[in-house]
Design a protein around this motif. Structure first.
Motif, PDB file in Angstrom:
ATOM      1  N   THR A  36       0.827  -1.185   0.000  1.00 14.39           N
ATOM      2  CA  THR A  36       0.000   0.000   0.000  1.00 14.39           C
ATOM      3  C   THR A  36       0.872   1.249   0.000  1.00 14.39           C
ATOM      4  N   GLN A  37       0.351   2.320   0.562  1.00 20.66           N
ATOM      5  CA  GLN A  37       1.136   3.538   0.763  1.00 20.66           C
ATOM      6  C   GLN A  37       1.144   3.889   2.237  1.00 20.66           C
ATOM      7  N   VAL A  38       2.291   4.283   2.728  1.00 20.36           N
ATOM      8  CA  VAL A  38       2.454   4.804   4.082  1.00 20.36           C
ATOM      9  C   VAL A  38       3.103   6.171   3.940  1.00 20.36           C
ATOM     10  N   ALA A  39       2.496   7.160   4.560  1.00 20.43           N
ATOM     11  CA  ALA A  39       2.968   8.547   4.410  1.00 20.43           C
ATOM     12  C   ALA A  39       3.036   8.929   2.929  1.00 20.43           C
ATOM     13  N   ARG A  40       2.084   8.423   2.151  1.00 20.64           N
ATOM     14  CA  ARG A  40       1.872   8.748   0.744  1.00 20.64           C
ATOM     15  C   ARG A  40       2.957   8.215  -0.188  1.00 20.64           C
ATOM     16  N   VAL A  41       3.735   7.235   0.256  1.00 17.93           N
ATOM     17  CA  VAL A  41       4.690   6.584  -0.631  1.00 17.93           C
ATOM     18  C   VAL A  41       4.532   5.072  -0.501  1.00 17.93           C
ATOM     19  N   SER A  42       4.936   4.347  -1.509  1.00 18.81           N
ATOM     20  CA  SER A  42       4.738   2.903  -1.525  1.00 18.81           C
ATOM     21  C   SER A  42       5.508   2.213  -0.404  1.00 18.81           C
ATOM     22  N   ALA A  43       4.856   1.247   0.214  1.00 19.27           N
ATOM     23  CA  ALA A  43       5.473   0.477   1.297  1.00 19.27           C
ATOM     24  C   ALA A  43       4.722  -0.834   1.449  1.00 19.27           C
ATOM     25  N   THR A  44       5.389  -1.798   2.047  1.00 23.54           N
ATOM     26  CA  THR A  44       4.746  -3.051   2.425  1.00 23.54           C
ATOM     27  C   THR A  44       4.605  -3.071   3.933  1.00 23.54           C
ATOM     28  N   VAL A  45       3.395  -3.369   4.400  1.00 26.32           N
ATOM     29  CA  VAL A  45       3.131  -3.460   5.838  1.00 26.32           C
ATOM     30  C   VAL A  45       2.706  -4.887   6.135  1.00 26.32           C
ATOM     31  N   ALA A  46       3.358  -5.498   7.107  1.00 25.96           N
ATOM     32  CA  ALA A  46       3.006  -6.858   7.519  1.00 25.96           C
ATOM     33  C   ALA A  46       2.750  -6.861   9.013  1.00 25.96           C
ATOM     34  N   ARG A  47       1.730  -7.577   9.428  1.00 27.15           N
ATOM     35  CA  ARG A  47       1.502  -7.760  10.862  1.00 27.15           C
ATOM     36  C   ARG A  47       2.017  -9.144  11.259  1.00 27.15           C
ATOM     37  N   VAL A  48       3.021  -9.152  12.099  1.00 29.36           N
ATOM     38  CA  VAL A  48       3.594 -10.409  12.582  1.00 29.36           C
ATOM     39  C   VAL A  48       3.773 -10.263  14.090  1.00 29.36           C
ATOM     40  N   ASP A  49       2.786 -10.737  14.840  1.00 26.74           N
ATOM     41  CA  ASP A  49       2.797 -10.560  16.289  1.00 26.74           C
ATOM     42  C   ASP A  49       3.920 -11.376  16.930  1.00 26.74           C
ATOM     43  N   ASP A  50       4.331 -10.921  18.111  1.00 27.19           N
ATOM     44  CA  ASP A  50       5.468 -11.547  18.776  1.00 27.19           C
ATOM     45  C   ASP A  50       5.213 -11.598  20.275  1.00 27.19           C
ATOM     46  N   GLY A  51       5.069 -12.800  20.815  1.00 27.72           N
ATOM     47  CA  GLY A  51       4.890 -12.939  22.253  1.00 27.72           C
ATOM     48  C   GLY A  51       3.666 -12.236  22.797  1.00 27.72           C
ATOM     49  N   GLY A  52       2.604 -12.197  22.022  1.00 31.18           N
ATOM     50  CA  GLY A  52       1.379 -11.537  22.468  1.00 31.18           C
ATOM     51  C   GLY A  52       1.294 -10.070  22.103  1.00 31.18           C
ATOM     52  N   ALA A  53       2.398  -9.490  21.638  1.00 29.86           N
ATOM     53  CA  ALA A  53       2.394  -8.075  21.242  1.00 29.86           C
ATOM     54  C   ALA A  53       2.012  -7.950  19.771  1.00 29.86           C
ATOM     55  N   VAL A  54       1.167  -6.972  19.461  1.00 34.66           N
ATOM     56  CA  VAL A  54       0.830  -6.676  18.073  1.00 34.66           C
ATOM     57  C   VAL A  54       1.998  -5.912  17.462  1.00 34.66           C
ATOM     58  N   VAL A  55       2.551  -6.433  16.370  1.00 29.51           N
ATOM     59  CA  VAL A  55       3.721  -5.803  15.756  1.00 29.51           C
ATOM     60  C   VAL A  55       3.469  -5.615  14.263  1.00 29.51           C
ATOM     61  N   TYR A  56       3.606  -4.375  13.819  1.00 26.00           N
ATOM     62  CA  TYR A  56       3.533  -4.055  12.403  1.00 26.00           C
ATOM     63  C   TYR A  56       4.954  -3.859  11.880  1.00 26.00           C
ATOM     64  N   HIS A  57       5.263  -4.506  10.759  1.00 22.44           N
ATOM     65  CA  HIS A  57       6.557  -4.367  10.089  1.00 22.44           C
ATOM     66  C   HIS A  57       6.355  -3.522   8.843  1.00 22.44           C
ATOM     67  N   LEU A  58       7.152  -2.476   8.690  1.00 22.42           N
ATOM     68  CA  LEU A  58       7.079  -1.599   7.530  1.00 22.42           C
ATOM     69  C   LEU A  58       8.371  -1.762   6.735  1.00 22.42           C
ATOM     70  N   VAL A  59       8.230  -2.092   5.456  1.00 25.33           N
ATOM     71  CA  VAL A  59       9.383  -2.340   4.591  1.00 25.33           C
ATOM     72  C   VAL A  59       9.198  -1.552   3.295  1.00 25.33           C
TER      73      VAL A  59
END
Length: 207
Positions: A154-177
């Motif tokens: 999608t776009q993050v801050a109006r530029v192309s990016a990949t966002v993945a949600r990969v939770d870790d140990g019960g914490a919600v974690v978003y990865h932005l690449v």
């Protein structure tokens, strides 16, 4: 199985300046890390997912799905013919993706993902993440809909990016690449919005 591409890393993260300009506060709710210097690699080609599976990697082959492996490696399946592998701790053994331009197998090609990509992680309370990403992203990334293992190109801050949600140990974690050339812009925008939406509890710059 350690990939030459996975070991390539710039000496300075492309998000360094944005992290240096941000500040954590005792009342903050978000944790943000810059993993841009951690190992990462990628492959493309009509049978690249099967090739990865042959390297003893067990992951969901569904496009736009993310899988965290037992050793911590994260496999992002962007399409039926493309995947990115991320190694958060820098200790897992990523597949050897060889030299650029040289096929790994018939229909499988390496894609450099070392210094060419930035990689940020954001974690925090679901409601706060919902509010922040409603301002940052071009698609609906609410935690109730963007579940663990989801990927949005999608776009993050109006530029192309990949966002993945990969939770870790019960914490919600978003990865932005995304493209390293855009790292300072994206990181600055993300950190600015998070500071307004609940504050930064902890910042971890690139090692």
């Amino acid at each position: 199985m350690s990939s030459p591409d996975a070991m390539i890393a710039p000496r300075r993260s492309p998000a360094t300046d944005a992290f240096a300009a941000a500040a954590a506060t005792p009342a903050g709710v978000f944790t943000v890390a810059d993993l841009s210097l951690a190992p990462k690699t990628g492959v493309k080609g009509r049978v690249c997912l099967d090739w990865l599976a042959s390297q003893d990697l067990a992951f969901d082959h569904t496009p736009n799905r993310a899988t965290r492996l037992a050793d911590g490696t994260i496999v992002l399946v962007l399409a039926s013919n493309e995947a990115v592998l991320l190694n958060p701790a820098g200790t897992a053994r990523l597949p050897d993706t060889g030299s650029l331009g040289r096929p790994l197998a018939p229909g499988v090609y390496p894609v450099p993902r070392g210094p060419g990509l930035y990689w940020l992680t954001v974690s925090g309370p679901p409601a706060a993440l919902d509010s922040a990403f409603s301002r940052l992203a071009a698609v609906d990334l609410r935690t109730s809909r963007f579940v663990d293992g989801s990927i949005a190109q999608t776009q993050v801050a109006r530029v192309s990016a990949t966002v993945a949600r990969v939770d870790d140990g019960g914490a919600v974690v978003y990865h932005l690449v995304g493209d390293a050339a855009l790292a300072d812009h994206v990181a600055g925008a993300v950190l600015g919005v998070l500071a307004q939406e609940g504050g930064l509890a902890r910042l971890t710059p690139a090692a």
